[in-house]
Design a protein around this motif. Sequence first.
Motif, PDB file in Angstrom:
ATOM      1  N   ALA A 127       0.827  -1.203   0.000  1.00  0.00           N
ATOM      2  CA  ALA A 127       0.000   0.000   0.000  1.00  0.00           C
ATOM      3  C   ALA A 127       0.861   1.252   0.000  1.00  0.00           C
ATOM      4  CB  ALA A 127      -0.937  -0.002   1.202  1.00  0.00           C
ATOM      5  N   GLU A 178       0.506   4.039  -3.173  1.00  0.00           N
ATOM      6  CA  GLU A 178       0.033   5.414  -3.032  1.00  0.00           C
ATOM      7  C   GLU A 178       0.830   6.374  -3.909  1.00  0.00           C
ATOM      8  OE1 GLU A 178      -2.751   6.625  -0.718  1.00  0.00           O
ATOM      9  OE2 GLU A 178      -3.001   4.651  -1.621  1.00  0.00           O
ATOM     10  N   MET A 222      -1.300  -8.415  -0.328  1.00  0.00           N
ATOM     11  CA  MET A 222      -2.280  -7.601   0.383  1.00  0.00           C
ATOM     12  C   MET A 222      -3.474  -8.426   0.848  1.00  0.00           C
ATOM     13  SD  MET A 222      -2.360  -3.825  -1.414  1.00  0.00           S
ATOM     14  CE  MET A 222      -2.541  -4.354  -3.107  1.00  0.00           C
ATOM     15  N   LEU A 245      -5.187  -4.519   5.298  1.00  0.00           N
ATOM     16  CA  LEU A 245      -5.406  -4.028   3.934  1.00  0.00           C
ATOM     17  C   LEU A 245      -6.592  -4.703   3.258  1.00  0.00           C
ATOM     18  CD1 LEU A 245      -1.742  -3.759   2.563  1.00  0.00           C
ATOM     19  CD2 LEU A 245      -3.194  -1.958   3.491  1.00  0.00           C
ATOM     20  N   TYR A 270      -8.552  -1.942   1.635  1.00  0.00           N
ATOM     21  CA  TYR A 270      -7.746  -1.376   0.547  1.00  0.00           C
ATOM     22  C   TYR A 270      -7.729  -2.318  -0.658  1.00  0.00           C
ATOM     23  CZ  TYR A 270      -3.866   1.090  -1.705  1.00  0.00           C
ATOM     24  OH  TYR A 270      -3.089   1.798  -2.596  1.00  0.00           O
ATOM     25  N   ALA A 290      -9.051  -1.300  -4.177  1.00  0.00           N
ATOM     26  CA  ALA A 290      -7.765  -0.943  -4.768  1.00  0.00           C
ATOM     27  C   ALA A 290      -7.941  -0.249  -6.117  1.00  0.00           C
ATOM     28  CB  ALA A 290      -6.896  -2.192  -4.950  1.00  0.00           C
ATOM     29  N   THR A 305      -4.146   3.194   4.012  1.00  0.00           N
ATOM     30  CA  THR A 305      -3.092   2.191   4.202  1.00  0.00           C
ATOM     31  C   THR A 305      -3.263   1.380   5.477  1.00  0.00           C
ATOM     32  OG1 THR A 305      -1.695   3.899   5.225  1.00  0.00           O
ATOM     33  CG2 THR A 305      -1.408   3.497   2.862  1.00  0.00           C
TER      34      THR A 305
END
Length: 357
Positions: A62, A66, A171, A177, A180, A184, A210
């Motif tokens: 993560a 970013e 992940m 995560l 996330y 994603a 994150t």
Amino acid sequence: LHRYGYSARCSSRLYNAMARPIVEYGSEVWTPAANLSKQIQRGQNWAARTILGLPKHTPEPALLSELGWYPASTRRDELKLRRFYRLHRMEHDWVVKRIYETRRQDWLNGRRRNGATPWCYAVADIAQRVGLDDAWRNPDAFFAEPDEAGWNELVADHVRMAAEDADAARMRTMPSLQLYTRMAPTQRTMQPYLEVGTRRQQQTMRRLRTGVLGLPTTTARMQPRPARTLLVPDQPDPCPACGSAGPADEQHFLIACAYLHDVRDRMWQAIAQAAKQCKNVDWTSLVTGNLDDQLGVLLLARPLPGLDGKEVPLFKAKSVMAAVLAGVDDMWQAYTVAGELAVDASDPEVALTQAPA
């Protein structure tokens, strides 16, 4: 860099222009040992944390995603495959070409010299891993037409896709995560929200995305399981704001926490007002979407619905991003205050000092 006020985009460009070339110098022809490769990756992770201002325990996939970065090994693999094309297309009277042909013949015959991993063995492993094994085993047919630009583009697509798949698999195994992974972004690029809003608002969004925001579930993930309850090991942590017995995770914070109901309503009103100012954004669908749509908006992880049926990229709706950043940060400030009050109320000494005379 983050501490001195440089933007994430400016800091990323400085790293890619001044630090990365030094680390990658000559990486087309050398393969680092496992320990050295880990040190190089730790250096890249440190740079990403410095740019984003995130803590050390931020998950690596993560963290890099970013900024739109790939692991350091991805770039080395890409450079080696590019060098493979140039070596194969080189004239036979060049000394480098003769060395390459000798080492390739060693690989074909299964001979391996002592020492570090031979270059041909390293390239063969990379080609097999990223789906370009046919090019390595039969380069004469694959490179029949000289097109170095096309080969470089093909290599970049395959290497980066393999890296994204590996990161996605990692992940999926990380509890912090899960949201996330579900939300994603489809493309590995620098997230547009990093250039909108105040530094505090960006920091809140970065930590939320994150998985290191500081929610009870987040802090519990970092504790060893025996240090928590032994009677009910999977008991979810209650929400310090509303007292809900469910898991106080990111989804609860954004959607379900009853304590933040008023703040959340004001945030959605501001988002709807900002969406109305954008010509191509369908603000009705934006506000009345399903759970995943709402999470995608509040995490700034997905494009916005458009009036003509086409999705609107986030960078074309900066006013909406600004409203989301401000709203999520306001929710977090209110949540933090509620958590502090809950802690004070649970402390007998603090409760006595705050009790009326």
